[in-house]
Motif scaffolding. Structure first.
Motif, PDB file in Angstrom:
ATOM      1  N   VAL A  25     -40.875 -45.240  34.603  1.00 15.41           N
ATOM      2  CA  VAL A  25     -40.511 -46.282  33.644  1.00 15.41           C
ATOM      3  C   VAL A  25     -39.802 -45.577  32.488  1.00 15.41           C
ATOM      4  O   VAL A  25     -39.896 -44.354  32.359  1.00 15.41           O
ATOM      5  N   PRO A  26     -39.092 -46.324  31.652  1.00 14.97           N
ATOM      6  CA  PRO A  26     -38.458 -45.654  30.508  1.00 14.97           C
ATOM      7  C   PRO A  26     -39.477 -44.844  29.713  1.00 14.97           C
ATOM      8  O   PRO A  26     -40.554 -45.333  29.384  1.00 14.97           O
ATOM      9  N   GLY A  27     -39.171 -43.594  29.480  1.00 16.71           N
ATOM     10  CA  GLY A  27     -40.045 -42.718  28.712  1.00 16.71           C
ATOM     11  C   GLY A  27     -41.074 -41.974  29.546  1.00 16.71           C
ATOM     12  O   GLY A  27     -41.849 -41.188  29.008  1.00 16.71           O
ATOM     13  N   LEU A  28     -41.108 -42.223  30.877  1.00 15.90           N
ATOM     14  CA  LEU A  28     -42.076 -41.551  31.742  1.00 15.90           C
ATOM     15  C   LEU A  28     -41.482 -41.374  33.132  1.00 15.90           C
ATOM     16  O   LEU A  28     -41.276 -42.353  33.858  1.00 15.90           O
ATOM     17  N   TYR A  29     -41.161 -40.141  33.473  1.00 15.18           N
ATOM     18  CA  TYR A  29     -40.639 -39.807  34.798  1.00 15.18           C
ATOM     19  C   TYR A  29     -41.545 -38.719  35.356  1.00 15.18           C
ATOM     20  O   TYR A  29     -41.577 -37.608  34.832  1.00 15.18           O
ATOM     21  N   THR A  42     -41.083 -39.217  26.948  1.00 14.80           N
ATOM     22  CA  THR A  42     -40.791 -39.392  25.537  1.00 14.80           C
ATOM     23  C   THR A  42     -42.146 -39.646  24.894  1.00 14.80           C
ATOM     24  O   THR A  42     -42.898 -40.519  25.352  1.00 14.80           O
ATOM     25  N   ALA A  43     -42.466 -38.866  23.883  1.00 11.92           N
ATOM     26  CA  ALA A  43     -43.800 -38.929  23.281  1.00 11.92           C
ATOM     27  C   ALA A  43     -44.139 -40.350  22.846  1.00 11.92           C
ATOM     28  O   ALA A  43     -43.436 -40.951  22.046  1.00 11.92           O
ATOM     29  N   SER A  44     -45.204 -40.856  23.434  1.00 13.39           N
ATOM     30  CA  SER A  44     -45.737 -42.170  23.071  1.00 13.39           C
ATOM     31  C   SER A  44     -47.192 -42.204  23.509  1.00 13.39           C
ATOM     32  O   SER A  44     -47.619 -41.413  24.352  1.00 13.39           O
ATOM     33  N   GLU A  45     -47.935 -43.153  22.965  1.00  7.56           N
ATOM     34  CA  GLU A  45     -49.347 -43.283  23.325  1.00  7.56           C
ATOM     35  C   GLU A  45     -49.500 -43.567  24.817  1.00  7.56           C
ATOM     36  O   GLU A  45     -50.351 -42.986  25.489  1.00  7.56           O
ATOM     37  N   ALA A  46     -48.652 -44.427  25.368  1.00  8.33           N
ATOM     38  CA  ALA A  46     -48.752 -44.782  26.787  1.00  8.33           C
ATOM     39  C   ALA A  46     -48.433 -43.580  27.679  1.00  8.33           C
ATOM     40  O   ALA A  46     -49.136 -43.327  28.668  1.00  8.33           O
ATOM     41  N   ALA A  47     -47.383 -42.840  27.347  1.00  7.90           N
ATOM     42  CA  ALA A  47     -47.023 -41.665  28.150  1.00  7.90           C
ATOM     43  C   ALA A  47     -48.116 -40.608  28.075  1.00  7.90           C
ATOM     44  O   ALA A  47     -48.488 -40.007  29.095  1.00  7.90           O
ATOM     45  N   PHE A  48     -48.663 -40.379  26.880  1.00  8.88           N
ATOM     46  CA  PHE A  48     -49.733 -39.388  26.732  1.00  8.88           C
ATOM     47  C   PHE A  48     -50.957 -39.788  27.538  1.00  8.88           C
ATOM     48  O   PHE A  48     -51.582 -38.964  28.189  1.00  8.88           O
ATOM     49  N   SER A  49     -51.309 -41.058  27.497  1.00 11.80           N
ATOM     50  CA  SER A  49     -52.465 -41.535  28.245  1.00 11.80           C
ATOM     51  C   SER A  49     -52.268 -41.312  29.745  1.00 11.80           C
ATOM     52  O   SER A  49     -53.184 -40.854  30.437  1.00 11.80           O
ATOM     53  N   THR A  50     -51.086 -41.604  30.240  1.00 11.60           N
ATOM     54  CA  THR A  50     -50.789 -41.398  31.658  1.00 11.60           C
ATOM     55  C   THR A  50     -50.867 -39.923  32.017  1.00 11.60           C
ATOM     56  O   THR A  50     -51.487 -39.548  33.023  1.00 11.60           O
ATOM     57  N   ARG A  85     -46.781 -33.376  16.284  1.00  8.32           N
ATOM     58  CA  ARG A  85     -46.896 -32.974  14.872  1.00  8.32           C
ATOM     59  C   ARG A  85     -45.718 -32.095  14.461  1.00  8.32           C
ATOM     60  O   ARG A  85     -45.217 -32.213  13.354  1.00  8.32           O
ATOM     61  N   ALA A  86     -45.258 -31.236  15.352  1.00  6.56           N
ATOM     62  CA  ALA A  86     -44.149 -30.333  15.028  1.00  6.56           C
ATOM     63  C   ALA A  86     -42.791 -31.018  15.101  1.00  6.56           C
ATOM     64  O   ALA A  86     -41.923 -30.766  14.269  1.00  6.56           O
ATOM     65  N   CYS A  87     -42.611 -31.895  16.074  1.00  5.71           N
ATOM     66  CA  CYS A  87     -41.279 -32.446  16.359  1.00  5.71           C
ATOM     67  C   CYS A  87     -41.101 -33.906  15.979  1.00  5.71           C
ATOM     68  O   CYS A  87     -39.996 -34.419  16.055  1.00  5.71           O
ATOM     69  N   ARG A  88     -42.172 -34.603  15.653  1.00  5.64           N
ATOM     70  CA  ARG A  88     -42.172 -36.020  15.280  1.00  5.64           C
ATOM     71  C   ARG A  88     -42.283 -36.938  16.501  1.00  5.64           C
ATOM     72  O   ARG A  88     -42.184 -36.510  17.628  1.00  5.64           O
ATOM     73  N   ASP A  89     -42.430 -38.220  16.227  1.00  7.61           N
ATOM     74  CA  ASP A  89     -42.570 -39.234  17.277  1.00  7.61           C
ATOM     75  C   ASP A  89     -41.337 -39.281  18.176  1.00  7.61           C
ATOM     76  O   ASP A  89     -40.226 -38.960  17.740  1.00  7.61           O
ATOM     77  N   HIS A  90     -41.541 -39.708  19.390  1.00  4.83           N
ATOM     78  CA  HIS A  90     -40.497 -39.963  20.383  1.00  4.83           C
ATOM     79  C   HIS A  90     -39.756 -38.707  20.843  1.00  4.83           C
ATOM     80  O   HIS A  90     -38.670 -38.799  21.392  1.00  4.83           O
ATOM     81  N   VAL A  91     -40.337 -37.533  20.622  1.00  2.76           N
ATOM     82  CA  VAL A  91     -39.725 -36.285  21.066  1.00  2.76           C
ATOM     83  C   VAL A  91     -39.754 -36.236  22.599  1.00  2.76           C
ATOM     84  O   VAL A  91     -40.720 -36.670  23.220  1.00  2.76           O
ATOM     85  N   PRO A  92     -38.690 -35.734  23.235  1.00  3.24           N
ATOM     86  CA  PRO A  92     -38.727 -35.561  24.693  1.00  3.24           C
ATOM     87  C   PRO A  92     -39.542 -34.311  25.035  1.00  3.24           C
ATOM     88  O   PRO A  92     -39.358 -33.250  24.434  1.00  3.24           O
TER      89      PRO A  92
END
Length: 163
Positions: A25-29, A42-50, A85-92
């Motif tokens: 899905v967008p943001g998760l391959y 792409t850093a997000s709560e959903a991607a991290f959880s997966t 924390r180092a790169c900010r939200d939505h970092v690839p």
């Protein structure tokens, strides 16, 4: 020739027993890699959880113990949090988790080659600190972890011995 056929059959059998990975899905391959997975996110709560869920389950599908998989999940979570924390939200980011013999490898790539992990002066037993203990825990759970340059920026590599 018989040896080549036997190896080919074993490879086919191993592929058919691979754990099921989530749809892209967008943001998760996410894709399979030998005895593990690689996730481009792409850093997000959903991607991290997966990714955390995959890190807890995929190594066990390839023979890692529950304790080793739990450690891998914690390390992936810590490294992903540090990258944001180092790169900010939505970092690839790119996350690799795979079994190597009797151990598990967890690698996280981020684009900030110049932002290296820094240790804080927070005591491990501090009751007041809200952060700052992650690298010390990394040292305990994955001694010898390191940072190397990668085509993406930098890669933090952690090797977890099987328990």
């Amino acid at each position: 020739m018989d040896d080549m056929l036997r190896r080919a059959r074993m490879d086919d059998q191993r592929r058919s027993q691979r754990p099921v990975l989530p749809a892209c899905v967008p943001g998760l391959y996410v894709q399979h890699r030998d005895r593990g997975f690689v996730a481009h996110i792409t850093a997000s709560e959903a991607a991290f959880s997966t990714v955390r869920g995959l890190t807890a389950s995929v190594p066990m599908a390839y023979g890692a113990s529950q304790a080793t998989a739990d450690t891998a999940e914690w390390l992936a979570s810590e490294l992903l949090g540090n990258a944001v924390r180092a790169c900010r939200d939505h970092v690839p980011l790119v996350v690799e988790v795979y079994v190597t013999g009797r151990s598990v490898q967890v690698n996280v790539h981020d684009p900030a080659a110049d932002l290296l992990p820094r240790r804080s002066a927070v005591a491990m037993d501090s009751d007041n600190a809200e952060s700052g203990r992650g690298l010390a825990l990394l040292d305990m759970l994955a001694p010898g972890w390191d940072v190397v340059s990668s085509p993406v920026g930098k890669q933090i590599r952690c090797h977890i011995d099987a328990k």
